[in-house]
Design an enzyme around this catalytic site. Structure first.
Site, PDB file in Angstrom:
ATOM      1  N   CYS A   1      -5.923  -3.543   7.050  1.00 21.44           N
ATOM      2  CA  CYS A   1      -7.169  -2.786   7.183  1.00 21.44           C
ATOM      3  C   CYS A   1      -8.384  -3.523   6.651  1.00 21.44           C
ATOM      4  O   CYS A   1      -9.498  -3.306   7.116  1.00 21.44           O
ATOM      5  CB  CYS A   1      -7.029  -1.431   6.494  1.00 21.44           C
ATOM      6  SG  CYS A   1      -6.705  -1.508   4.710  1.00 21.44           S
TER       7      CYS A   1
ATOM      8  N   CYS B   1       0.833  -1.197   0.000  1.00 19.52           N
ATOM      9  CA  CYS B   1       0.000   0.000   0.000  1.00 19.52           C
ATOM     10  C   CYS B   1       0.872   1.252   0.000  1.00 19.52           C
ATOM     11  O   CYS B   1       0.637   2.187  -0.769  1.00 19.52           O
ATOM     12  CB  CYS B   1      -0.930  -0.003   1.209  1.00 19.52           C
ATOM     13  SG  CYS B   1      -2.016   1.431   1.295  1.00 19.52           S
TER      14      CYS B   1
END
Length: 369
Positions: free
Chosen positions: A206, A110
């Site tokens: 997440c 990410c």
């Protein structure tokens, strides 16, 4: 604070605001210090695509919190839709990695693909002078260039997750919290009256609920759960598994085999769809390869053997090792002492004391040992 070439009152700073206490406090500090601050929050995934849970970075509540803080600080705030990019660069790679018998590290991907590529380019399009995040890591200007160092707060240090940051990206990135402790950050958040001052830290992945990564893989790729054999490393078949996505190197629980001695996952052969198990002693190794080396040390690349320290998991301590340049951005790592459960797909991050020299991805073994 940021040591920019322009005066702070003329500088425009983009802050990546996740809705947590760290990035919110960074925005408040920079605003108080006289910078022109713009808050950017990334919307990264649909809740129907991934598994939703509280405490997740960049979820719905976090976007609300980031916008609330921006309004409180009276700074512009934008929400960028990076859902497609995040799915392509992070979630899809996460799934493929498990299907290939690896243990992925999506937080690094990410940072590598979305935050420090797309978001950084967006900040440049805004003609901002810097992109600032709430990571706990230090960026130090030296006569030999910009260096990345561990954070002062060793408990919160995030340098392991930032090893893939390039030298060119470091020219533009800044990390003000690297010299603070978490307690100091929360102190400042309370001083500014931020409503998220006591908000818990976000969790590591997440889009995964309660660590049940296999549920995400099975939901997005139902055919990933193919039954196969569980084989003892001595060569005999012990039973059957319901998909290699349910296993990771070093795993002991939920293997589904009754045996006289404790069994651990030693290796995963994705091509043959076999999970190899054995005693804990077989998890320790001293030699492995890393690929896709990102070098932050002197020069453009590692060119000769070098004594260093390495971390092979975010939760492990750095241990002494020697690097040997191999080929095509590959490096052989030989540890001074054996380490347990070195898993393909995880990162091996290279240090010299507090200095981050770079890192790469732990490669799969070519043959079953």
């Amino acid at each position: 604070m940021l040591n920019l070439k322009v005066a702070k009152e003329q500088a425009t700073i983009v802050v990546a605001m996740s809705g947590g206490v760290d990035s919110s406090t960074v925005a408040a500090i920079l605003k108080e210090d006289g910078y022109n601050v713009i808050g950017i929050t990334m919307q990264l995934y649909n809740h129907d695509t991934a598994i939703n849970r509280k405490g997740a970075c960049c979820a719905g509540q976090d976007i609300y919190d980031a916008k609330f803080v921006a309004n409180q600080l009276q700074i512009p705030h934008y929400v960028l839709n990076y859902k497609d990019k995040f799915k392509e660069s992070v979630i899809d790679n996460f799934i493929e990695s498990y299907i290939n018998g690896e243990t992925p590290l999506p937080c690094v991907q990410c940072n590598q693909s979305v935050k420090f590529h797309d978001l950084l380019n967006f900040a440049k399009d805004l003609q901002a002078d810097a992109l600032v995040t709430g990571h706990y890591v230090r960026r130090i200007d030296t006569a030999n260039g910009i260096e990345l160092h561990k954070a002062v707060d060793s408990k919160k240090d995030q340098s392991y997750f930032l090893f893939a940051t390039t030298k060119s990206q470091l020219q533009y990135l800044h990390f003000p919290l690297g010299n603070m402790t978490k307690d100091e950050t929360r102190y400042h958040a309370n001083r500014y009256g931020l409503h998220i001052a006591d908000k818990p830290d976000s969790q590591d992945i997440c889009f995964v609920a309660d660590g049940a990564y296999h549920n995400v893989v099975a939901k997005l790729k139902p055919n990933a759960k193919k039954p196969g054999k569980i084989v003892h490393i001595d060569g005999y078949i012990l039973g059957e598994h319901q998909g290699i996505i349910n296993f990771t190197i070093g795993q002991r629980r939920r293997i589904g085999i009754s045996f006289s001695d404790p069994l651990y996952v030693i290796n995963i052969d994705a091509q043959q769809n076999i999970v190899y198990v054995g005693p804990e002693s077989k998890l320790f190794k001293t030699t492995f390869m890393i690929h896709s080396l990102n070098w932050l040390g002197p020069g453009n690349m590692l060119v000769e053997p070098l004594d260093v320290e390495v971390k092979v998991r975010s939760t492990h301590s750095a241990v002494r090792a020697k690097l040997y340049p191999y080929s095509n951005s590959m490096v052989k790592v030989i540890l001074n002492e054996p380490e347990k459960a070195i898993a393909p797909g995880q990162a091996c991050v290279i240090y010299k004391g507090d200095l981050v020299l770079g890192g790469g991805w732990i490669a799969k073994e070519q043959t079953q040992s």
